[in-house]
Design a protein around this motif. Structure first.
Motif, PDB file in Angstrom:
ATOM      1  N   PRO A 250       0.805  -1.233   0.000  1.00 39.47           N
ATOM      2  CA  PRO A 250       0.000   0.000   0.000  1.00 39.47           C
ATOM      3  C   PRO A 250       0.835   1.278   0.000  1.00 39.47           C
ATOM      4  CG  PRO A 250      -0.193  -1.161   2.095  1.00 39.47           C
ATOM      5  CD  PRO A 250       0.574  -2.057   1.185  1.00 39.47           C
ATOM      6  N   ASP A 251       2.134   1.159   0.358  1.00 36.49           N
ATOM      7  CA  ASP A 251       2.965   2.365   0.372  1.00 36.49           C
ATOM      8  C   ASP A 251       3.542   2.685  -1.001  1.00 36.49           C
ATOM      9  OD1 ASP A 251       4.342  -0.002   0.602  1.00 36.49           O
ATOM     10  OD2 ASP A 251       6.031   0.863   1.706  1.00 36.49           O
ATOM     11  N   VAL A 252       3.305   1.827  -2.003  1.00 30.87           N
ATOM     12  CA  VAL A 252       3.812   2.090  -3.359  1.00 30.87           C
ATOM     13  C   VAL A 252       2.659   2.577  -4.231  1.00 30.87           C
ATOM     14  CG1 VAL A 252       4.960   1.077  -5.386  1.00 30.87           C
ATOM     15  CG2 VAL A 252       5.503   0.231  -3.085  1.00 30.87           C
ATOM     16  N   GLU A 253       2.944   3.609  -5.028  1.00 28.87           N
ATOM     17  CA  GLU A 253       1.917   4.112  -5.942  1.00 28.87           C
ATOM     18  C   GLU A 253       1.918   3.200  -7.179  1.00 28.87           C
ATOM     19  OE1 GLU A 253       2.214   8.493  -6.630  1.00 28.87           O
ATOM     20  OE2 GLU A 253       2.410   7.825  -8.710  1.00 28.87           O
ATOM     21  N   ILE A 254       0.808   2.562  -7.460  1.00 28.77           N
ATOM     22  CA  ILE A 254       0.743   1.648  -8.608  1.00 28.77           C
ATOM     23  C   ILE A 254       0.015   2.349  -9.762  1.00 28.77           C
ATOM     24  CG2 ILE A 254      -0.070  -0.609  -9.434  1.00 28.77           C
ATOM     25  CD1 ILE A 254       2.040  -0.813  -7.185  1.00 28.77           C
ATOM     26  N   SER A 255       0.603   2.254 -10.953  1.00 26.59           N
ATOM     27  CA  SER A 255      -0.024   2.859 -12.133  1.00 26.59           C
ATOM     28  C   SER A 255      -0.137   1.818 -13.237  1.00 26.59           C
ATOM     29  CB  SER A 255       0.818   4.014 -12.683  1.00 26.59           C
ATOM     30  OG  SER A 255       1.105   4.927 -11.678  1.00 26.59           O
ATOM     31  N   VAL A 256      -1.038   2.098 -14.158  1.00 22.14           N
ATOM     32  CA  VAL A 256      -1.255   1.197 -15.289  1.00 22.14           C
ATOM     33  C   VAL A 256      -1.157   2.009 -16.577  1.00 22.14           C
ATOM     34  CG1 VAL A 256      -2.956  -0.290 -16.455  1.00 22.14           C
ATOM     35  CG2 VAL A 256      -2.717  -0.382 -13.969  1.00 22.14           C
ATOM     36  N   SER A 257      -0.511   1.416 -17.594  1.00 22.86           N
ATOM     37  CA  SER A 257      -0.451   2.044 -18.921  1.00 22.86           C
ATOM     38  C   SER A 257      -1.240   1.186 -19.900  1.00 22.86           C
ATOM     39  CB  SER A 257       0.986   2.112 -19.425  1.00 22.86           C
ATOM     40  OG  SER A 257       1.709   3.042 -18.682  1.00 22.86           O
ATOM     41  N   ILE A 295      -3.108   6.299 -13.988  1.00 26.33           N
ATOM     42  CA  ILE A 295      -3.366   5.869 -15.368  1.00 26.33           C
ATOM     43  C   ILE A 295      -2.520   6.728 -16.307  1.00 26.33           C
ATOM     44  CG2 ILE A 295      -5.085   5.810 -17.232  1.00 26.33           C
ATOM     45  CD1 ILE A 295      -7.129   4.847 -15.222  1.00 26.33           C
ATOM     46  N   THR A 296      -1.703   6.057 -17.109  1.00 21.32           N
ATOM     47  CA  THR A 296      -0.771   6.760 -18.001  1.00 21.32           C
ATOM     48  C   THR A 296      -1.175   6.549 -19.455  1.00 21.32           C
ATOM     49  OG1 THR A 296       0.988   6.221 -16.423  1.00 21.32           O
ATOM     50  CG2 THR A 296       1.684   6.972 -18.601  1.00 21.32           C
ATOM     51  N   ILE A 297      -1.189   7.635 -20.215  1.00 13.78           N
ATOM     52  CA  ILE A 297      -1.462   7.533 -21.657  1.00 13.78           C
ATOM     53  C   ILE A 297      -0.285   8.141 -22.409  1.00 13.78           C
ATOM     54  CG2 ILE A 297      -2.912   8.450 -23.534  1.00 13.78           C
ATOM     55  CD1 ILE A 297      -4.247   6.170 -22.213  1.00 13.78           C
ATOM     56  N   SER A 298       0.266   7.372 -23.328  1.00 11.38           N
ATOM     57  CA  SER A 298       1.473   7.832 -24.015  1.00 11.38           C
ATOM     58  C   SER A 298       1.136   8.456 -25.371  1.00 11.38           C
ATOM     59  CB  SER A 298       2.434   6.666 -24.206  1.00 11.38           C
ATOM     60  OG  SER A 298       2.016   5.888 -25.305  1.00 11.38           O
ATOM     61  N   THR A 299       2.207   8.935 -26.015  1.00  2.56           N
ATOM     62  CA  THR A 299       2.036   9.570 -27.333  1.00  2.56           C
ATOM     63  C   THR A 299       1.841   8.533 -28.439  1.00  2.56           C
ATOM     64  OG1 THR A 299       4.434   9.663 -27.419  1.00  2.56           O
ATOM     65  CG2 THR A 299       3.306  11.693 -26.836  1.00  2.56           C
ATOM     66  N   ARG A 300       1.709   7.254 -28.081  1.00  3.31           N
ATOM     67  CA  ARG A 300       1.327   6.262 -29.082  1.00  3.31           C
ATOM     68  C   ARG A 300      -0.066   6.579 -29.616  1.00  3.31           C
ATOM     69  NH1 ARG A 300       3.401   0.572 -28.293  1.00  3.31           N
ATOM     70  NH2 ARG A 300       5.119   0.740 -26.868  1.00  3.31           N
ATOM     71  N   GLU A 301      -0.870   7.252 -28.762  1.00  2.00           N
ATOM     72  CA  GLU A 301      -2.266   7.515 -29.137  1.00  2.00           C
ATOM     73  C   GLU A 301      -2.416   8.874 -29.824  1.00  2.00           C
ATOM     74  OE1 GLU A 301      -4.331   5.177 -28.968  1.00  2.00           O
ATOM     75  OE2 GLU A 301      -3.233   3.800 -27.668  1.00  2.00           O
ATOM     76  N   ARG A 302      -3.506   9.017 -30.585  1.00  2.77           N
ATOM     77  CA  ARG A 302      -3.775  10.261 -31.323  1.00  2.77           C
ATOM     78  C   ARG A 302      -4.084  11.405 -30.369  1.00  2.77           C
ATOM     79  NH1 ARG A 302      -7.548   7.195 -33.000  1.00  2.77           N
ATOM     80  NH2 ARG A 302      -9.165   8.668 -32.413  1.00  2.77           N
ATOM     81  N   PRO A 311     -10.635  13.424 -18.821  1.00  4.55           N
ATOM     82  CA  PRO A 311     -11.611  13.446 -17.720  1.00  4.55           C
ATOM     83  C   PRO A 311     -12.006  12.050 -17.216  1.00  4.55           C
ATOM     84  CG  PRO A 311     -12.398  14.693 -19.640  1.00  4.55           C
ATOM     85  CD  PRO A 311     -11.209  13.916 -20.074  1.00  4.55           C
ATOM     86  N   LEU A 312     -11.631  11.027 -17.960  1.00  3.73           N
ATOM     87  CA  LEU A 312     -12.048   9.672 -17.570  1.00  3.73           C
ATOM     88  C   LEU A 312     -11.079   9.032 -16.584  1.00  3.73           C
ATOM     89  CD1 LEU A 312     -13.133   8.415 -21.101  1.00  3.73           C
ATOM     90  CD2 LEU A 312     -14.492   9.582 -19.354  1.00  3.73           C
ATOM     91  N   GLY A 313      -9.974   9.730 -16.284  1.00  3.98           N
ATOM     92  CA  GLY A 313      -9.110   9.171 -15.245  1.00  3.98           C
ATOM     93  C   GLY A 313      -7.631   9.192 -15.527  1.00  3.98           C
ATOM     94  N   VAL A 314      -7.195   9.850 -16.600  1.00  2.00           N
ATOM     95  CA  VAL A 314      -5.759   9.886 -16.900  1.00  2.00           C
ATOM     96  C   VAL A 314      -5.043  10.730 -15.843  1.00  2.00           C
ATOM     97  CG1 VAL A 314      -4.028  10.731 -18.539  1.00  2.00           C
ATOM     98  CG2 VAL A 314      -6.103   9.616 -19.375  1.00  2.00           C
ATOM     99  N   THR A 315      -3.952  10.210 -15.311  1.00  6.89           N
ATOM    100  CA  THR A 315      -3.203  10.979 -14.313  1.00  6.89           C
ATOM    101  C   THR A 315      -1.832  11.404 -14.826  1.00  6.89           C
ATOM    102  OG1 THR A 315      -2.383   8.934 -13.340  1.00  6.89           O
ATOM    103  CG2 THR A 315      -4.338   9.886 -12.333  1.00  6.89           C
ATOM    104  N   ARG A 316      -1.335  10.692 -15.853  1.00  6.98           N
ATOM    105  CA  ARG A 316      -0.012  11.045 -16.402  1.00  6.98           C
ATOM    106  C   ARG A 316      -0.023  10.914 -17.917  1.00  6.98           C
ATOM    107  NH1 ARG A 316       5.098   8.357 -13.926  1.00  6.98           N
ATOM    108  NH2 ARG A 316       4.229   6.556 -15.000  1.00  6.98           N
ATOM    109  N   MET A 317       0.657  11.848 -18.574  1.00  3.78           N
ATOM    110  CA  MET A 317       0.763  11.787 -20.028  1.00  3.78           C
ATOM    111  C   MET A 317       2.192  12.085 -20.434  1.00  3.78           C
ATOM    112  SD  MET A 317      -2.495  13.960 -21.328  1.00  3.78           S
ATOM    113  CE  MET A 317      -2.989  13.392 -22.913  1.00  3.78           C
ATOM    114  N   SER A 318       2.661  11.402 -21.468  1.00  2.00           N
ATOM    115  CA  SER A 318       3.961  11.775 -22.026  1.00  2.00           C
ATOM    116  C   SER A 318       3.716  12.855 -23.073  1.00  2.00           C
ATOM    117  CB  SER A 318       4.664  10.563 -22.638  1.00  2.00           C
ATOM    118  OG  SER A 318       3.828   9.916 -23.564  1.00  2.00           O
TER     119      SER A 318
END
Ligand code: SF4
Length: 368
Positions: A250-257, A295-302, A311-318
């Motif tokens: 619980p002390d580690v921040e877990i993210s998903v890409s 939640i991470t979204i990269s520049t692979r996407e348009r 607004p749906l939940g992205v917390t990090r973007m490249s």
């Protein structure tokens, strides 16, 4: 007990029958539930039937995201240190057999790239290498981190899987975040797409995020490379993995890409289609299942698609990404890993985030 036990518990479930038996009222009940949903309810939200309720799921995901993260999006950029690789993965340009221009940055070139990237305003950096312990041993990565930490507040690594002790060495050097994708959870497909090299060891890779947690990384980012396996079961396993790590550490921040396969050198034909709608459904189901997960979204996407996801939940973007080795400042950069889609400058991405009513941020923690 490791995550493989959880994987084994669910790997033989009859997805088809489970989806067949779901009713509309089951889905609605799950969406309107006040308390956290369980694993099986998460799977229900990934079902074909739940596709009819994406709007309702989006409203719930939006509310949960506001509650847990407010209206901020952290910006980071990747920096490729080397594209040498000793593995043979069917879906990647860096694969050992591909005839690409190989390059590895020298200490001077790392400094030059660092200055170029830092001058744009980035404070969070993700460093990447191909997987070659021979060309890019741990000592090389550690030396790079020593240079980079003069310029960046947060340094993440996306390199070959390490032991707990090696992750501890990375942390001591100044790394605070680990990204490691399983690529594909389905063991059979994993064997088929990883033809040779250390990466064929499914278990060593599967347990790497947990070893990062044990070593006390601040942030651990996981994911499946969408397209290698059937997206619903791969999404389900990714969510279960994030849940397993979040509960145990619980002390580690877990993210998903949510990386999707992009064009690369070489041909890989057995790709499972993952549409924009599929990706959105995965993201919404995940946010409802794990409201605190990054939640991470990269520049692979348009670009337009990336903005609509905020607004749906992205917390990090490249942003301002290059997958080439030295792609930000070096004239004879090494070939890239795959094509990126959103090629906008950092300023353009910032402006687009503001326009959505969100605040782009460069830094969300301080190393003390
Ligand atoms: S996916 Fe990683 S390990 Fe596989 S070829 Fe590409 S860089 Fe190497």
């Amino acid at each position: 007990m490791g995550f493989y036990d959880v994987y084994s518990q669910y790997k033989n479930i009859d997805y088809h029958q489970f989806y067949e038996e779901l009713t509309d009222s089951d889905i609605l009940k799950i969406i309107h539930k006040d308390r956290p949903i369980n694993e099986i309810e998460f799977l229900a939200l990934l079902s074909p039937k739940a596709e009819n309720y994406l709007e309702l799921m989006a409203q719930k995901a939006h509310t949960l995201s506001l509650q847990h993260f407010g209206k901020t999006v952290l910006l980071y950029t990747p920096m490729y240190l080397s594209n040498y690789c000793t593995n043979k993965c069917t879906y990647c340009s860096f694969s050992i057999d591909n005839q690409i221009k190989r390059k590895q940055l020298t200490a001077e070139e790392i400094e030059k790239e660092a200055k170029a990237i830092a001058s744009m305003g980035f404070k969070h950096l993700l460093i990447l290498t191909g997987e070659s312990k021979k060309d890019t041993p741990l000592s090389y990565v550690i030396d790079a981190v020593h240079i980079l930490k003069k310029y960046f507040d947060s340094i993440g690594v996306e390199i070959f899987p390490l032991t707990v002790e090696e992750y501890q060495q990375m942390i001591e050097a100044g790394v605070d975040s680990l990204t490691i994708y399983q690529e594909v959870y389905d063991e059979e497909i994993y064997r088929k797409v990883h033809l040779a090299g250390r990466k064929r060891n499914y278990h060593f890779r599967l347990d790497a995020p947990e070893r990062g947690c044990i070593a006390k990384m601040r942030n651990v980012n996981i994911g499946a490379l969408l397209g290698l396996g059937e997206w619903r079961s791969e999404s389900f396993m990714t969510g279960l993995h994030a849940n397993y790590l979040q509960n145990k550490y619980p002390d580690v921040e877990i993210s998903v890409s949510f990386p999707r396969i992009r064009p690369h050198v070489g041909v890989f034909e057995d790709i499972y289609e993952v549409t924009d709608q599929n990706l959105v459904q995965f993201m919404l189901a995940l946010r409802i299942f794990l409201p605190r997960v990054g939640i991470t979204i990269s520049t692979r996407e348009r670009q337009g698609f990336r903005e609509n996801l905020i607004p749906l939940g992205v917390t990090r973007m490249s942003a301002a990404s290059s997958t080439e080795v030295g792609g930000h400042s070096i004239e004879d950069a090494g070939d890239g890993q795959f094509e990126i889609d959103d090629k906008r400058s950092l300023e353009e991405v910032r402006a687009a985030i503001f326009k959505k009513g969100y605040q782009p941020i460069f830094k969300d923690w301080v190393r003390i």
